[in-house]
Design a protein around this motif. Sequence first.
Motif, mmCIF file in Angstrom:
data_model
loop_
_atom_site.group_PDB
_atom_site.id
_atom_site.type_symbol
_atom_site.label_atom_id
_atom_site.label_comp_id
_atom_site.label_asym_id
_atom_site.label_seq_id
_atom_site.Cartn_x
_atom_site.Cartn_y
_atom_site.Cartn_z
ATOM 1 N N PHE A 14 -12.830 55.099 98.503
ATOM 2 C CA PHE A 14 -13.228 55.052 99.910
ATOM 3 C C PHE A 14 -12.173 54.336 100.747
ATOM 4 N N ALA A 15 -11.667 53.213 100.238
ATOM 5 C CA ALA A 15 -10.650 52.454 100.981
ATOM 6 C C ALA A 15 -9.377 53.275 101.152
ATOM 7 N N PHE A 16 -8.940 53.967 100.091
ATOM 8 C CA PHE A 16 -7.720 54.758 100.179
ATOM 9 C C PHE A 16 -7.900 55.974 101.100
ATOM 10 N N ILE A 17 -9.054 56.624 101.039
ATOM 11 C CA ILE A 17 -9.292 57.787 101.899
ATOM 12 C C ILE A 17 -9.431 57.341 103.354
ATOM 13 N N ALA A 18 -10.110 56.223 103.576
ATOM 14 C CA ALA A 18 -10.200 55.683 104.939
ATOM 15 C C ALA A 18 -8.819 55.284 105.437
ATOM 16 N N GLY A 19 -8.004 54.694 104.559
ATOM 17 C CA GLY A 19 -6.636 54.338 104.932
ATOM 18 C C GLY A 19 -5.805 55.566 105.261
ATOM 19 N N GLY A 20 -5.950 56.615 104.465
ATOM 20 C CA GLY A 20 -5.239 57.859 104.752
ATOM 21 C C GLY A 20 -5.682 58.486 106.060
ATOM 22 N N SER A 21 -6.975 58.425 106.334
ATOM 23 C CA SER A 21 -7.487 58.956 107.603
ATOM 24 C C SER A 21 -6.983 58.140 108.784
ATOM 25 N N ASP A 30 -0.294 57.726 119.968
ATOM 26 C CA ASP A 30 0.960 57.313 120.603
ATOM 27 C C ASP A 30 1.293 55.894 120.158
ATOM 28 N N ASN A 31 1.584 55.730 118.854
ATOM 29 C CA ASN A 31 1.934 54.435 118.272
ATOM 30 C C ASN A 31 0.880 53.358 118.526
ATOM 31 N N ASN A 32 -0.374 53.671 118.196
ATOM 32 C CA ASN A 32 -1.471 52.727 118.326
ATOM 33 C C ASN A 32 -1.359 51.673 117.218
ATOM 34 N N TRP A 33 -0.987 50.453 117.589
ATOM 35 C CA TRP A 33 -0.760 49.393 116.609
ATOM 36 C C TRP A 33 -2.041 48.987 115.896
ATOM 37 N N GLY A 34 -3.178 49.115 116.570
ATOM 38 C CA GLY A 34 -4.456 48.794 115.929
ATOM 39 C C GLY A 34 -4.720 49.702 114.737
ATOM 40 N N LEU A 35 -4.431 50.988 114.898
ATOM 41 C CA LEU A 35 -4.595 51.935 113.788
ATOM 42 C C LEU A 35 -3.628 51.637 112.654
ATOM 43 N N LEU A 36 -2.438 51.205 112.989
ATOM 44 C CA LEU A 36 -1.459 50.864 111.961
ATOM 45 C C LEU A 36 -1.925 49.646 111.149
ATOM 46 N N VAL A 37 -2.444 48.637 111.823
ATOM 47 C CA VAL A 37 -2.955 47.445 111.140
ATOM 48 C C VAL A 37 -4.164 47.813 110.279
ATOM 49 N N LEU A 38 -5.049 48.666 110.811
ATOM 50 C CA LEU A 38 -6.205 49.122 110.037
ATOM 51 C C LEU A 38 -5.762 49.880 108.789
ATOM 52 N N LEU A 40 -2.936 49.571 107.081
ATOM 53 C CA LEU A 40 -2.403 48.617 106.110
ATOM 54 C C LEU A 40 -3.507 47.797 105.448
ATOM 55 N N ALA A 41 -4.511 47.397 106.215
ATOM 56 C CA ALA A 41 -5.623 46.617 105.660
ATOM 57 C C ALA A 41 -6.426 47.441 104.656
ATOM 58 N N LEU A 42 -6.688 48.701 104.978
ATOM 59 C CA LEU A 42 -7.454 49.550 104.072
ATOM 60 C C LEU A 42 -6.694 49.829 102.780
ATOM 61 N N TYR A 43 -5.405 50.139 102.886
ATOM 62 C CA TYR A 43 -4.608 50.362 101.677
ATOM 63 C C TYR A 43 -4.516 49.087 100.834
ATOM 64 N N SER A 44 -4.391 47.935 101.482
ATOM 65 C CA SER A 44 -4.350 46.664 100.750
ATOM 66 C C SER A 44 -5.665 46.415 100.016
ATOM 67 N N ALA A 45 -6.783 46.668 100.687
ATOM 68 C CA ALA A 45 -8.092 46.491 100.051
ATOM 69 C C ALA A 45 -8.231 47.416 98.848
ATOM 70 N N GLY A 46 -7.813 48.660 98.989
ATOM 71 C CA GLY A 46 -7.889 49.595 97.871
ATOM 72 C C GLY A 46 -7.068 49.132 96.683
ATOM 73 N N ASN A 47 -5.885 48.608 96.936
ATOM 74 C CA ASN A 47 -5.040 48.119 95.845
ATOM 75 C C ASN A 47 -5.609 46.870 95.187
#
Length: 108
Positions: A14-21, A30-38, A40-47
Amino acid sequence: MSTLSFLLLFLSTFAFIAGGSAAKSWALSDNNWGLLVLTLALYSAGNLIMLRLVRDLGMGVALSLSGFVQLLAVNVVAFFIFGESIAPLHAAGLVLGIVAVALMTYPV
């Protein structure tokens, strides 16, 4: 595989799929930094969850199971949520990838 391991596999997927989404949404934005931080957080949680699975199941089994489940789930999301399509050759590769990971996880 214990119930806890199955739950952790589900949570990591779920974390990896949410991170991919989130990554796909960031790529379309248009380079939404909030989405970028989200992302990274989701991929980190999955790992971090995967670390526990590696400890419990071993690296080969944990990563093979995770790869198999993610391969299926990420394509379902890509096709049905983001409306992506793939060429027939890529579809054949996807099917072969699923078969390969399934064979790797098959107990001998």
